[in-house]
Design a protein around this motif. Structure first.
Motif, PDB file in Angstrom:
ATOM      1  N   SER A  62      51.720 -47.397 -14.315  1.00 45.67           N
ATOM      2  CA  SER A  62      51.166 -48.565 -14.990  1.00 45.67           C
ATOM      3  C   SER A  62      50.341 -49.381 -14.007  1.00 45.67           C
ATOM      4  CB  SER A  62      52.317 -49.422 -15.537  1.00 45.67           C
ATOM      5  OG  SER A  62      51.869 -50.721 -15.825  1.00 45.67           O
ATOM      6  N   GLN A  63      49.112 -49.722 -14.396  1.00 46.01           N
ATOM      7  CA  GLN A  63      48.262 -50.502 -13.500  1.00 46.01           C
ATOM      8  C   GLN A  63      48.837 -51.891 -13.279  1.00 46.01           C
ATOM      9  OE1 GLN A  63      47.325 -49.423 -16.529  1.00 46.01           O
ATOM     10  NE2 GLN A  63      45.979 -50.863 -17.569  1.00 46.01           N
ATOM     11  N   TYR A  64      49.620 -52.383 -14.227  1.00 44.88           N
ATOM     12  CA  TYR A  64      50.223 -53.702 -14.073  1.00 44.88           C
ATOM     13  C   TYR A  64      51.363 -53.660 -13.058  1.00 44.88           C
ATOM     14  CZ  TYR A  64      47.427 -54.257 -18.212  1.00 44.88           C
ATOM     15  OH  TYR A  64      46.367 -54.254 -19.083  1.00 44.88           O
ATOM     16  N   ARG A  65      52.137 -52.583 -13.099  1.00 40.01           N
ATOM     17  CA  ARG A  65      53.210 -52.439 -12.110  1.00 40.01           C
ATOM     18  C   ARG A  65      52.625 -52.173 -10.723  1.00 40.01           C
ATOM     19  NH1 ARG A  65      57.819 -48.816 -15.279  1.00 40.01           N
ATOM     20  NH2 ARG A  65      57.657 -49.926 -17.252  1.00 40.01           N
TER      21      ARG A  65
ATOM     22  N   CYS B 158      49.737 -53.266  -9.685  1.00 42.84           N
ATOM     23  CA  CYS B 158      49.203 -54.563  -9.276  1.00 42.84           C
ATOM     24  C   CYS B 158      50.334 -55.476  -8.785  1.00 42.84           C
ATOM     25  CB  CYS B 158      48.471 -55.188 -10.452  1.00 42.84           C
ATOM     26  SG  CYS B 158      47.510 -56.634 -10.048  1.00 42.84           S
TER      27      CYS B 158
ATOM     28  N   THR C 206      43.478 -53.439 -10.158  1.00 40.03           N
ATOM     29  CA  THR C 206      43.629 -53.256 -11.597  1.00 40.03           C
ATOM     30  C   THR C 206      42.349 -52.701 -12.211  1.00 40.03           C
ATOM     31  OG1 THR C 206      45.170 -55.107 -11.650  1.00 40.03           O
ATOM     32  CG2 THR C 206      44.256 -54.412 -13.739  1.00 40.03           C
TER      33      THR C 206
END
Length: 195
Positions: A125-128, A130, A186
């Motif tokens: 996940s790009q959020y994780r 980041c 991100t």
């Protein structure tokens, strides 16, 4: 960029510290990797070893950083070198190191979860990702700030107008660097699907 983050499909704090030694151990590790069919299934064993060692080195580096925080903290605490304020700071830094490791595990886990709606190559996940990078930057900044405050305590510096402007400029610049690093991470993940 190397997609090595998903090469180690298991996460064990101690057991994975020793990489595979024999050809049969490598084959067993490679077969675990191939159980996730959406990963690079055309990869050869030598190519797998390369990405495996990249991820293994990253995880060992993380453990080394953890020890570099925790062992000196225990030593200096027992020697009585910390005042009350510093005890809270070093406990916070050590806790943040542990949090950083857990966040890394949580991030990699996202790339190995089943996603029936997606037919793309698994990615974390790009959020994780980041969050993992952001927490590393915060940990580094907090460590640097704590060390610099020990070398030159704030109360020993005269609050001149120039110094106040420099502080505001440094905080603003630091905030912009932080946002740039996270947004770049991100953005590249969203556009290319790679970190």
């Amino acid at each position: 960029l190397t997609e090595s983050g998903l090469s180690m499909v298991d996460w064990h704090l101690v057991r994975e510290m020793k990489p595979p030694q024999s050809e049969s151990e490598w084959e067993a590790e490679f077969s675990k990797y191939k159980q996730f069919p959406d990963l690079n299934h055309e990869m050869t064993l030598p190519e797998f070893k390369f990405i495996f060692y990249m991820e293994w080195g990253h995880r060992m580096w993380g453990r080394l950083v953890g020890l570099a925080y925790i062992l000196p903290t225990v030593y200096f605490w027992r020697k009585g070198y910390f005042n009350r304020s510093l005890k809270g700071k070093v406990l916070g830094l050590c806790g943040f190191v542990v949090f950083q490791g857990l966040l890394g595990w949580y991030m990699v886990k996202s790339g190995l979860e089943e996603k029936p709606e997606s037919h793309d190559v698994p990615r974390v996940s790009q959020y994780r990702l980041c969050a993992h990078l952001g927490s590393a930057l915060v940990l580094y900044s907090a460590s640097l700030w704590t060390g610099l405050n020990l070398l030159l305590p704030a109360h020993k510096m005269a609050d001149t107008r120039c110094l106040m402007q420099l502080r505001r400029f440094a905080k603003g610049t630091g905030g912009l660097v932080f946002l740039t690093a996270l947004s770049g991470d991100t953005y590249s993940k969203n556009v290319t699907g790679k970190s």
